[in-house]
Design an enzyme around this catalytic site. Structure first.
Site, short mmCIF file in Angstrom:
data_model
loop_
_atom_site.label_atom_id
_atom_site.label_comp_id
_atom_site.label_asym_id
_atom_site.label_seq_id
_atom_site.Cartn_x
_atom_site.Cartn_y
_atom_site.Cartn_z
N GLU A 59 0.81 -1.22 0.00
CA GLU A 59 0.00 0.00 0.00
C GLU A 59 0.84 1.27 0.00
O GLU A 59 0.46 2.26 -0.61
CB GLU A 59 -0.93 0.01 1.22
N ASP A 60 1.98 1.24 0.68
CA ASP A 60 2.70 2.49 0.94
C ASP A 60 4.06 2.61 0.27
O ASP A 60 4.77 3.60 0.47
CB ASP A 60 2.86 2.69 2.45
#
Length: 496
Positions: A59-60
């Site tokens: 996600e990051d």
């Protein structure tokens, strides 16, 4: 040589380099390390702890699941994937917050890997610790800096997670701390006085006879007096509690209903206890006495007419029966042909709102006979609408499910597909009080349309479609196309 956890720490540190947490501005890597530490209090499983260290990579950062799988193995990648939300790059994250959370919660709810539940609890505990700290200083202002600024929606999300991991992890210190922080921010979210947060009565069904199966679990004869319904492990405490509440409502309305007197733990699953002396499901009776199927078809038809004879007022908050039918269209036909899906939806929408009670999962495995009297279980799908929704369920269970493999019906019902088809014919004759072949064939045709829609939806739920699946979809799409052009209505006259 480094072990998997040590390698994951180095990899995550490099991937998160330069990033900071939203609250406090601390180096981001501290969060996955905190998650790993929480996980280490619950398990020694190296894969689970490694997944905790890597859970925000996809996600990051620019990292991918395929890279994680290559470096750390398939199970680590699988556990990480459970927390990797679907992104909608063309929309603002605040606009997609609820959609993303609902989709990810569904993954958690349906997961059978304890590592997934542990990771979710550890990650959200780390988050709620931080939120609780800032909440104590700044109060409701903290929500202004988040993608979801509605405190009630945040409460829904954190409460849902607690309910979904509760049975498996309620004895861990991590779960107890999680509940404490959620209750601090949103008082009363989890009632500590309820038995659900104390030690459950634990029972085992090992050696018990399975006397019924359904979409939500199995039913076992526990002893001469008690029956236990064991729910699939994707059912939360709230799901079980809802069904018991619905059972009480149905009983008051005049539906002969078996009411549970307690919720128990059966391994990592919930169970509901019923006092049903000398009772068996109608399916069991038919399996033992297939020559008497006409008797049982009459009992079921009379019971269905009792249910459908109940008129629900506008003030009673039961969902429309058509919602379920339209969900089948969205999940299947709409993915194949949007125009055809619109025609199907129009037929469903035009069903008259008769304000009729509909059970929603009506079949012989959900009805017990006690001293010759029927008692219903599985009340969580109670709805209101036209009984065609119920009739189509029966056609699905006793006809459609066995079209491609008769053994499916035999396993589900406990008796042969031929007996199931005979049961359906007799049921319809008794329910509609007619032997007119034209009338009965018209009903079957309408039911087969709904069931074809339902089968397309069922097949599309698979992660990957085989060539056989695609052939079946084509077959059912042809049926839906032909019948949608032929049918003017799905309704029949409801006799009160």
């Amino acid at each position: 040589m480094m072990n998997k956890i040590e390698e994951a720490i180095i990899y995550a540190t490099v991937m998160h380099q330069g990033k900071v947490r939203k609250f406090g501005g601390k180096p981001f890597i501290l969060h996955p390390l905190e998650v790993a530490q929480i996980l280490s209090t619950m398990t020694d499983d190296e894969d689970i702890i490694t997944a905790g260290i890597l859970h925000d990579i996809v996600e990051d950062t620019d990292g991918t699941l395929s890279e994680i799988e290559k470096r750390f193995g398939k199970r680590v990648a699988f556990i990480v994937s459970s927390e990797s939300e679907q992104e909608y790059p063309d929309e603002a994250r605040s606009a997609t917050w609820q959609r993303r959370k609902e989709e990810s919660l569904l993954v958690l709810k349906n997961s059978q890997d304890i590592g997934v539940k542990m990771l979710w609890l550890a990650d959200k505990l780390a988050n709620i610790r931080s939120l609780a700290g800032y909440y104590s200083e700044h109060g409701e202002k903290i929500w202004q800096d988040l993608h979801q600024s509605d405190s009630d929606m945040q409460n829904w999300y954190y409460r849902s997670i607690g309910e979904m991991v509760e049975l498996s992890l309620n004895k861990t210190g991590a779960f107890k701390e999680y509940i404490k922080h959620v209750n601090f921010i949103w008082p009363g979210s989890f009632d500590r006085d309820k038995a659900r947060y104390k030690k459950y009565r634990e029972v085992s069904v090992d050696g018990c006879k399975c006397i019924g199966r359904g979409a939500k679990g199995e039913v076992y004869r526990y002893d001469d007096e008690l029956v236990i319904k064991v729910y699939n492990d994707n059912n939360t405490y709230r799901d079980v509690e809802k069904e018991i509440s619905q059972s009480r409502r149905a009983f008051v309305m005049g539906i002969p209903t078996a009411i549970s007197f307690g919720i128990v733990a059966v391994g990592d699953r919930y169970g509901a206890m019923y006092e049903l002396l000398d009772s068996e499901t109608v399916s069991s009776f038919i399996a033992k006495n297939p020559g008497h199927v006409e008797t049982y078809a009459k009992i079921m038809a009379d019971l269905a007419r009792t249910i459908h004879g109940i008129t629900i007022s506008e003030d009673d908050c039961f969902p429309p029966a058509t919602d379920r039918l339209k969900s089948y269209i969205r999940g299947g036909v709409a993915r194949e042909d949007e125009t055809l899906a619109e025609k199907c939806t129009k037929l469903v929408d035009e069903l008259p709102d008769t304000r009729t009670m509909v059970h929603g999962d009506f079949h012989t495995g959900n009805v017990f006979l006690q001293n010759g009297e029927p008692l219903l279980i599985d009340m969580d799908r109670l709805s209101v609408g036209h009984p065609m929704a119920e009739i189509s369920d029966l056609y699905y269970f006793y006809e459609t499910l066995g079209e491609n493999d008769p053994a499916v019906v035999e396993k589900f019902m406990g008796f042969s597909y031929e007996t199931a088809q005979l049961f359906l014919d007799l049921f319809l004759k008794f329910y509609f009080e007619t032997e007119d072949a034209n009338i009965l064939n018209d009903i079957k045709e309408k039911a087969s349309f709904i069931c074809a829609v339902r089968m397309i939806n069922k097949i599309h739920k698979k992660d990957k479609l085989s060539d056989k699946d695609k052939e079946l979809i084509d077959h059912y799409m042809k049926t839906v196309t032909e019948l949608s052009a032929k049918l003017d209505t799905l309704a029949f006259e409801v006799k009160k």
